[in-house]
Write a protein that holds these residues in place. Structure first.
Motif, short mmCIF file in Angstrom:
data_model
loop_
_atom_site.label_atom_id
_atom_site.label_comp_id
_atom_site.label_asym_id
_atom_site.label_seq_id
_atom_site.Cartn_x
_atom_site.Cartn_y
_atom_site.Cartn_z
N ASP A 1 -8.02 -36.65 11.30
CA ASP A 1 -8.20 -36.32 9.88
C ASP A 1 -7.11 -35.42 9.29
OD1 ASP A 1 -10.36 -37.89 9.51
OD2 ASP A 1 -11.84 -36.27 9.44
N ALA B 1 0.33 -35.96 1.52
CA ALA B 1 0.22 -37.41 1.63
C ALA B 1 -0.50 -37.96 0.41
CB ALA B 1 -0.53 -37.78 2.90
N ASP C 1 -1.32 -29.88 -1.46
CA ASP C 1 -1.97 -29.98 -2.77
C ASP C 1 -3.35 -29.32 -2.80
OD1 ASP C 1 -4.15 -32.49 -2.58
OD2 ASP C 1 -2.56 -32.53 -1.09
N GLY D 1 -4.24 -36.39 8.50
CA GLY D 1 -3.54 -37.16 7.47
C GLY D 1 -2.44 -38.09 7.95
N LYS D 2 -2.49 -38.50 9.23
CA LYS D 2 -1.45 -39.39 9.76
C LYS D 2 -1.38 -40.71 8.99
CE LYS D 2 -3.61 -39.23 13.74
NZ LYS D 2 -4.60 -38.18 13.49
N THR D 3 -2.54 -41.36 8.86
CA THR D 3 -2.58 -42.66 8.20
C THR D 3 -2.22 -42.52 6.72
OG1 THR D 3 -4.27 -43.36 9.75
CG2 THR D 3 -4.02 -44.68 7.77
N SER D 4 -2.74 -41.49 6.08
CA SER D 4 -2.43 -41.27 4.65
C SER D 4 -0.93 -41.09 4.44
CB SER D 4 -3.15 -40.03 4.13
OG SER D 4 -4.52 -40.11 4.38
P1 GTP Z 1 -7.49 -40.24 12.18
O1 GTP Z 1 -6.74 -41.54 12.17
O2 GTP Z 1 -8.96 -40.41 12.12
O3 GTP Z 1 -7.07 -39.35 13.29
O4 GTP Z 1 -7.13 -39.44 10.83
P2 GTP Z 1 -5.74 -39.35 10.10
O5 GTP Z 1 -4.95 -38.25 10.68
O6 GTP Z 1 -5.11 -40.68 10.02
O7 GTP Z 1 -6.19 -38.85 8.67
P3 GTP Z 1 -6.34 -39.71 7.34
O8 GTP Z 1 -5.02 -40.11 6.83
O9 GTP Z 1 -7.36 -40.75 7.55
O10 GTP Z 1 -6.87 -38.58 6.34
C1 GTP Z 1 -8.08 -37.88 6.56
C2 GTP Z 1 -8.62 -37.41 5.24
O11 GTP Z 1 -7.74 -36.45 4.65
C3 GTP Z 1 -8.77 -38.52 4.20
O12 GTP Z 1 -9.95 -38.29 3.48
C4 GTP Z 1 -7.57 -38.34 3.31
O13 GTP Z 1 -7.79 -38.79 2.01
C5 GTP Z 1 -7.37 -36.84 3.35
N1 GTP Z 1 -5.96 -36.47 3.12
C6 GTP Z 1 -4.92 -36.87 3.88
N2 GTP Z 1 -3.79 -36.32 3.42
C7 GTP Z 1 -4.12 -35.56 2.34
C8 GTP Z 1 -3.38 -34.73 1.44
O14 GTP Z 1 -2.15 -34.57 1.53
N3 GTP Z 1 -4.08 -34.09 0.48
C9 GTP Z 1 -5.43 -34.23 0.35
N4 GTP Z 1 -6.02 -33.57 -0.63
N5 GTP Z 1 -6.15 -35.00 1.18
C10 GTP Z 1 -5.51 -35.66 2.17
#
Ligand code: GTP
Ligand code: MG
Length: 452
Positions: free
Chosen positions: A20, A202, A136, A22-25
């Protein structure tokens, strides 16, 4: 695939970090920004990866990247979803990724998987940058969509900037505790001995130009020689995942880091019981996004060149392991290639004995990392295998003499069928986690309790 005449391949960039954070984002944003820049066709979606060519990098990064200064063809990003460990990404003699982005949520700081990722980066000597994500979310943050970070950082109120600084300096402190000297990237002269920290969002795209510019600069300056490959030679790659695919049976998701693979090639694949020799039946890449339908997600191609992500369909892949090598035979002697694959498998073979615990892991890389951690903790291993925890693993664990070895450690795997019930009946303990050191510590605590 992106290619230049110089025979320079695209550097492979792995994105890793805690769940969570934000890797995928971040990757979605890179893709999205590139699409907005009107270069939708230029971004190519690979199996398990996304290729961003240099001209797109330079458009997204604006004045931060002048394409004239670069001759590497772009960047290939590998997604590492939360349930998948970065340890998968091994290759001949080291890390599959040339560079990594360690994503850290500024609100959360270092978390268990962040620490795990750092250890793996350290062990594999992979250069990396830190993306301090979600800037942000600092209360009062004034958004300047897709802006370079320094510009938007300086435009914030003193109070907002101070609050962000606090988070950033605590990340820099944690990096220092882990043995890395780091600073905000714009203060760094030398990226070879220092880790650049890049504040990003992201969500708003702020700092994304900087992230791309720093990655491109690092790759160009320090990795160019490693990128010089025989672009038409027989391919070498790493299996990311072994997957059942309708109409194709067992298939391999592969990241190719050298040469080419053709639909007519014979390949040698690392399997549970040694090298597997097989013929490519189909070489598949994803269809363009707009055309994706569940039954026809892939497009057959004749040839793909490194660096690229692809799906390979072939017979006899039941024993293939994630994290294991794939080699194209082409005009080489088959025995030589089999030997090469054998040698690579031997490199990661785990020392096992008559007495010890059972270890299961999702990939060859994570199994290797588990074995190293257990070795350090002087915990003996009786059996170490890639795969889910099955009833026969429970049976295996009952054959030991010492009570404290009636144990199965599972890293990133499932417990199949009645293995859990069977373990309970036969007094075998199963430990599961997706963080290696937590598994080891959990087991050590269990032994301490038992010996008290
Ligand atoms: P996993 O694949 O489960 O390990 O998670 P991840 O690292 O890929 O995280 P993901 O991109 O799914 O983001 C997790 C949550 O954080 C989501 O609800 C996103 O919308 C939120 N998020 C990611 N980047 C940002 C950011 O820069 N700002 C905000 N406000 N939210 C973010
Ligand atoms: Mg994700």
């Amino acid at each position: 695939t992106i290619q230049t005449d110089a025979g320079l391949r695209t550097p492979i960039v792995a994105v890793l970090g805690h769940v969570d954070h934000g890797k995928t984002s971040l990757l979605d944003k890179v893709r999205g920004s590139a699409v907005i820049e009107g270069e939708a066709g230029a971004i190519t979606q690979h199996i398990g990866a996304t290729a961003v060519p240099l001209d797109v990098v330079s458009q997204v990064a604006g004045s931060l990247v002048d394409p004239e200064e670069f001759d590497l063809p772009g960047l290939l990003f590998i997604d590492t979803p939360g349930h998948h460990s970065f340890t998968t990404l091994r290759s001949r003699g080291g890390a599959l990724a040339d560079i990594a982005i360690l994503v850290v949520d500024v609100n959360d700081g270092f978390q268990p998987q962040t620490e795990e990722a750092i250890r793996i980066l350290q062990d594999s000597q992979t250069p990396f940058v830190v993306a301090a994500n979600k800037v942000d979310t600092v209360p009062g943050w004034q958004v300047d969509e897709d802006a370079p970070i320094k510009q938007t950082y300086e435009a914030q109120s003193d109070r907002v900037r101070q609050q962000l600084d606090e988070s950033l300096y605590s990340i820099i402190g944690e990096l220092s505790d882990a043995g890395f000297s780091s600073d905000l990237y714009w203060r760094l002269q030398n990226f070879q001995n220092n880790i650049g920290v890049i504040p990003v969002s992201a969500k708003t795209g702020e700092g994304i130009p900087d992230l791309l510019a720093v990655l491109m600069g690092l790759a160009q300056r320090y990795m160019k020689e490693e990128m010089e490959i025989d672009v038409t030679g027989p391919g070498a790659g790493t299996i990311l995942e072994v997957k059942e695919e309708q109409g194709f049976g067992k298939t391999l998701d592969v990241i190719l880091y050298d040469g080419t693979v053709r639909a007519s090639d014979t390949i040698v694949v690392g399997g549970q019981n040694g090298p597997i020799v097989t013929d490519v039946r189909a070489l598949l890449k994803p269809r363009p996004l707009a055309e994706i339908r569940t039954e026809k997600r892939f497009e057959k191609v004749d040839e793909l060149a490194a660096a690229a992500g692809m799906k390979i369909a072939a017979p006899d892949l039941e024993d293939a392991m994630a994290g294991a090598p794939v080699r194209v035979v082409r005009d080489r002697d088959l025995d030589d290639v089999v030997e090469e694959v054998q040698a690579e498998l031997a490199e990661v073979a785990v020392d096992t004995g008559e007495e010890g615990i059972v270890v299961k892991a999702d990939t060859l890389g994570s199994l290797e990392a588990m074995a190293n951690a257990l070795d350090e903790a002087e915990i003996p291993i009786m059996r170490a295998e890639v795969g889910d925890i099955a009833p026969r693993d429970v049976s295996m664990a009952t054959t030991v003499d010492e009570e404290k070895h009636r144990v199965i450690l599972g890293f990133n795997v499932d417990v199949l069928g009645d293995a859990a019930d069977k373990a309970e009946q036969q007094d075998v303990r199963i430990f599961e986690s997706d963080v290696i050191y937590q598994l080891v510590e959990g087991y050590e605590e269990f032994v301490e309790e038992m010996e008290r």
